[in-house]
Design a protein around this motif. Structure first.
Motif, PDB file in Angstrom:
ATOM      1  N   LYS A 117       1.365   5.133   0.569  1.00 27.41           N
ATOM      2  CA  LYS A 117       0.733   6.202   1.356  1.00 27.41           C
ATOM      3  C   LYS A 117       1.363   7.546   1.009  1.00 27.41           C
ATOM      4  CE  LYS A 117      -0.058   5.125   5.708  1.00 27.41           C
ATOM      5  NZ  LYS A 117       0.156   4.606   7.075  1.00 27.41           N
ATOM      6  N   THR A 130      -5.012   0.946  -3.968  1.00 26.70           N
ATOM      7  CA  THR A 130      -3.946   0.629  -3.017  1.00 26.70           C
ATOM      8  C   THR A 130      -3.064   1.836  -2.716  1.00 26.70           C
ATOM      9  OG1 THR A 130      -2.549  -0.139  -4.834  1.00 26.70           O
ATOM     10  CG2 THR A 130      -3.860  -1.800  -3.679  1.00 26.70           C
ATOM     11  N   ALA A 164      -6.586  12.620  -4.513  1.00 28.26           N
ATOM     12  CA  ALA A 164      -7.629  11.947  -3.745  1.00 28.26           C
ATOM     13  C   ALA A 164      -8.742  11.440  -4.653  1.00 28.26           C
ATOM     14  CB  ALA A 164      -8.194  12.898  -2.691  1.00 28.26           C
ATOM     15  N   PRO A 205     -10.589  12.408   0.833  1.00 27.01           N
ATOM     16  CA  PRO A 205      -9.375  11.592   0.810  1.00 27.01           C
ATOM     17  C   PRO A 205      -9.594  10.319   1.627  1.00 27.01           C
ATOM     18  CG  PRO A 205      -9.152  13.320   2.433  1.00 27.01           C
ATOM     19  CD  PRO A 205     -10.484  13.551   1.761  1.00 27.01           C
ATOM     20  N   ASP A 206      -8.590   9.450   1.650  1.00 25.40           N
ATOM     21  CA  ASP A 206      -8.698   8.215   2.433  1.00 25.40           C
ATOM     22  C   ASP A 206      -8.637   8.488   3.927  1.00 25.40           C
ATOM     23  OD1 ASP A 206      -8.627   5.905   0.385  1.00 25.40           O
ATOM     24  OD2 ASP A 206      -7.012   7.224  -0.268  1.00 25.40           O
ATOM     25  N   LEU A 207      -7.909   9.532   4.300  1.00 23.85           N
ATOM     26  CA  LEU A 207      -7.775   9.862   5.717  1.00 23.85           C
ATOM     27  C   LEU A 207      -7.520  11.349   5.873  1.00 23.85           C
ATOM     28  CD1 LEU A 207      -7.421   8.917   8.726  1.00 23.85           C
ATOM     29  CD2 LEU A 207      -4.984   8.621   8.208  1.00 23.85           C
ATOM     30  N   LYS A 219      -3.056   5.301  -1.023  1.00 22.95           N
ATOM     31  CA  LYS A 219      -3.864   6.007  -0.028  1.00 22.95           C
ATOM     32  C   LYS A 219      -3.418   7.467   0.062  1.00 22.95           C
ATOM     33  CE  LYS A 219      -5.960   2.171   0.827  1.00 22.95           C
ATOM     34  NZ  LYS A 219      -7.320   1.966   0.272  1.00 22.95           N
ATOM     35  N   TYR A 237      -7.196   8.291  -6.820  1.00 22.23           N
ATOM     36  CA  TYR A 237      -6.803   7.077  -6.115  1.00 22.23           C
ATOM     37  C   TYR A 237      -7.796   6.613  -5.058  1.00 22.23           C
ATOM     38  CZ  TYR A 237      -2.417   7.460  -8.579  1.00 22.23           C
ATOM     39  OH  TYR A 237      -1.459   7.527  -9.575  1.00 22.23           O
ATOM     40  N   LYS A 238      -9.027   7.127  -5.122  1.00 25.08           N
ATOM     41  CA  LYS A 238     -10.067   6.652  -4.212  1.00 25.08           C
ATOM     42  C   LYS A 238     -10.295   5.164  -4.453  1.00 25.08           C
ATOM     43  CE  LYS A 238     -13.104   7.643  -1.022  1.00 25.08           C
ATOM     44  NZ  LYS A 238     -12.641   8.126   0.297  1.00 25.08           N
ATOM     45  N   ASP A 239     -10.372   4.390  -3.380  1.00 20.84           N
ATOM     46  CA  ASP A 239     -10.624   2.938  -3.456  1.00 20.84           C
ATOM     47  C   ASP A 239      -9.532   2.202  -4.236  1.00 20.84           C
ATOM     48  OD1 ASP A 239     -13.086   3.279  -2.077  1.00 20.84           O
ATOM     49  OD2 ASP A 239     -14.060   3.824  -3.961  1.00 20.84           O
ATOM     50  N   THR A 252       0.847  -1.192   0.000  1.00 15.66           N
ATOM     51  CA  THR A 252       0.000   0.000   0.000  1.00 15.66           C
ATOM     52  C   THR A 252       0.880   1.239   0.000  1.00 15.66           C
ATOM     53  OG1 THR A 252      -1.771  -1.109   1.215  1.00 15.66           O
ATOM     54  CG2 THR A 252      -1.756   1.284   1.268  1.00 15.66           C
TER      55      THR A 252
END
Length: 303
Positions: free
Chosen positions: A7, A32, A25, A65-67, A34, A28-30, A5
């Motif tokens: 990041k 590997t 964001a 975003p993912d986070l 992030k 790369y949503k959904d 993954t």
């Protein structure tokens, strides 16, 4: 890479961070890869609850975003850390998030300075792979979590420790990013525009368009650029008279009402990048015996 993954952390989701983070964001949503927005306070709360509202070329889009976090433990080790914070925050931010950075982390700088590597190495003497860079864009915060791209192509240049897989990943994510052999020359060419324009518009409280219309201010601007030209030569960078002409013409590429981030920070009584855009020129020039009467005049108006 630190794991399967990937990041990517973008720190400081203001005008530049939002501009850079939004396409990544979205792309790369959904996946590997992030995308992590590192921010705090009202910005963090707004994006967590409502997403990032990104406005560009007449369109608006809400992106999650993912986070969204300011917790180093929650963020974890990053493969890429894109620094889009103000120059004065670099040292404190790196100290706060040093546990998210290891020897393999690629640190990309997008500040309007010519000494980002030195600033980083004061806090992280050896950790991380540095790619110094710059971005050509005008992008502002309308309110926390709402970013407006107002002008400029968004072209990113980086240099230093080249990592082609990371560059490909960022390009595929929608960033117009190019690795160059001599990033210092490009950094100084951008500084030739950014530093004096930011200083003079802040000192005289004028927009880019108003600056262009004032022949006296344009003459002062050109002399400030010549002072930077002299300083650059002491750093083995040849800024030509054609570079000065190009920098002055660049003002015409922005909307009439455009203001520099330095000017906006002065207007909003925020901490400013004056130490990096004004004081740095005066102090470094003095070390080389270069006189800076025009920068000194502008500095007196900003004190």
């Amino acid at each position: 890479m630190n794991s399967d993954t990937i990041k990517i952390g973008i720190i400081g989701i203001g005008g530049i961070g939002g501009f850079v983070g939004a396409p990544l964001a979205k792309k790369y949503k959904d996946s590997t890869t992030k995308i992590i927005f590192i921010c705090r306070g009202d910005t963090k709360k707004a994006i967590q609850n409502e997403g990032l509202l990104f406005e560009s070329k007449g369109t608006k889009e809400t992106i999650f975003p993912d986070l969204v976090s300011d917790n180093p433990t929650e963020i974890g080790i990053l493969d890429v850390l894109i620094l889009t914070c103000k120059s004065y925050s670099i040292s404190s931010i790196l100290a706060t998030y040093q546990d998210c950075i290891n020897d393999e982390t690629v640190i990309i700088t997008l500040q309007n300075v010519v000494n980002a590597r030195e600033i980083i190495r004061e806090t992280l003497p050896k950790t991380g792979k540095i790619m110094e860079g710059c971005i050509y864009v005008a992008s502002n915060v309308k309110k926390p979590g709402h970013i407006q791209h107002v002008g400029g192509p968004g072209k990113i240049f980086v240099g230093g420790n080249e990592d082609q897989s990371i560059l490909n990943l960022l390009a595929a994510g929608g960033l117009d990013i190019t690795h160059v052999a001599n990033i210092n020359e490009i950094l100084w060419k951008k500084y030739l525009f950014v530093a004096p324009v930011a200083a003079i518009t802040s000192a005289y409280k004028v927009t880019f368009g108003q600056l262009l219309e004032d022949s006296n201010l344009m003459e002062i601007l050109e002399n400030m650029m010549m002072e930077i030209q002299s300083l650059a030569s002491k750093n083995n960078i040849n800024l030509t008279n054609e570079d000065i002409k190009t920098s002055k013409e660049l003002l015409t590429k922005f909307p009439f009402e455009s203001k520099s981030s330095l000017q906006l920070d002065f207007e909003n009584q925020n901490q400013t990048e004056k130490p990096f855009l004004v004081d740095y020129v005066i102090e470094k020039a003095a070390q080389y015996g270069i006189e800076t009467p025009f920068y000194n005049r502008i500095n007196s108006l900003l004190l």
